[in-house]
Design a protein around this motif. Structure first.
Motif, PDB file in Angstrom:
ATOM      1  N   ARG A   1       0.845  -1.190   0.000  1.00 34.93           N
ATOM      2  CA  ARG A   1       0.000   0.000   0.000  1.00 34.93           C
ATOM      3  C   ARG A   1       0.883   1.244   0.000  1.00 34.93           C
ATOM      4  O   ARG A   1       1.446   1.617   1.006  1.00 34.93           O
TER       5      ARG A   1
ATOM      6  N   THR B   1      -3.433   6.087   8.101  1.00 33.03           N
ATOM      7  CA  THR B   1      -4.635   6.320   7.306  1.00 33.03           C
ATOM      8  C   THR B   1      -5.280   7.626   7.755  1.00 33.03           C
ATOM      9  O   THR B   1      -5.454   7.861   8.950  1.00 33.03           O
TER      10      THR B   1
ATOM     11  N   THR C   1      -8.581  10.105   7.562  1.00 34.29           N
ATOM     12  CA  THR C   1     -10.012  10.209   7.269  1.00 34.29           C
ATOM     13  C   THR C   1     -10.470  11.604   7.673  1.00 34.29           C
ATOM     14  O   THR C   1      -9.817  12.286   8.475  1.00 34.29           O
TER      15      THR C   1
ATOM     16  N   LEU D   1      -2.217   2.719  10.148  1.00 36.57           N
ATOM     17  CA  LEU D   1      -2.691   2.191   8.868  1.00 36.57           C
ATOM     18  C   LEU D   1      -3.842   1.220   9.112  1.00 36.57           C
ATOM     19  O   LEU D   1      -3.733   0.296   9.924  1.00 36.57           O
ATOM     20  N   SER D   2      -4.949   1.453   8.436  1.00 37.24           N
ATOM     21  CA  SER D   2      -6.107   0.581   8.610  1.00 37.24           C
ATOM     22  C   SER D   2      -5.790  -0.813   8.080  1.00 37.24           C
ATOM     23  O   SER D   2      -4.963  -0.978   7.188  1.00 37.24           O
TER      24      SER D   2
ATOM     25  N   GLU E   1      -9.675   1.526   2.947  1.00 37.81           N
ATOM     26  CA  GLU E   1     -10.949   2.178   3.229  1.00 37.81           C
ATOM     27  C   GLU E   1     -11.326   3.080   2.056  1.00 37.81           C
ATOM     28  O   GLU E   1     -10.513   3.878   1.610  1.00 37.81           O
TER      29      GLU E   1
ATOM     30  N   GLY F   1     -10.845   6.726   2.961  1.00 37.58           N
ATOM     31  CA  GLY F   1      -9.609   7.022   3.678  1.00 37.58           C
ATOM     32  C   GLY F   1      -8.462   7.194   2.707  1.00 37.58           C
ATOM     33  O   GLY F   1      -8.544   6.783   1.542  1.00 37.58           O
ATOM     34  N   TYR F   2      -7.410   7.805   3.188  1.00 39.37           N
ATOM     35  CA  TYR F   2      -6.216   8.035   2.382  1.00 39.37           C
ATOM     36  C   TYR F   2      -5.024   7.485   3.144  1.00 39.37           C
ATOM     37  O   TYR F   2      -4.775   7.901   4.279  1.00 39.37           O
ATOM     38  N   ASP F   3      -4.302   6.571   2.541  1.00 43.26           N
ATOM     39  CA  ASP F   3      -3.120   6.000   3.168  1.00 43.26           C
ATOM     40  C   ASP F   3      -1.948   6.953   2.946  1.00 43.26           C
ATOM     41  O   ASP F   3      -1.745   7.447   1.834  1.00 43.26           O
TER      42      ASP F   3
END
Length: 70
Positions: A4, A18, A20, A33-34, A38, A41-43
């Protein structure tokens, strides 16, 4: 690499956090980090997670796991 990459355009660093948004409360929330990707969401890599700023009137909330930096 965990597979990712950072969501920032042209950044090839590994994502570690992550991001949000909570529009109702004017908050940008950065956390670990989720576990899954998501859709809202933005990594982010460590550099972009640390540099993140929010628009005027918004607050940035950072959730960290003790013993880890993001």
């Amino acid at each position: 690499m965990n597979g990712r990459p950072c969501s920032k355009v042209t950044c090839q660093n590994e994502a570690v956090a992550t991001l949000t948004y909570d529009y109702a409360d004017s908050m940008a929330v950065v956390g670990p980090l989720s576990g899954t990707v998501e859709p809202h969401g933005y990594d982010l890599c460590a550099v972009h997670a640390e540099r993140l700023s929010a628009p005027q009137g918004w607050q940035v909330v950072r959730h960290v796991v003790l013993g880890h930096d993001i």
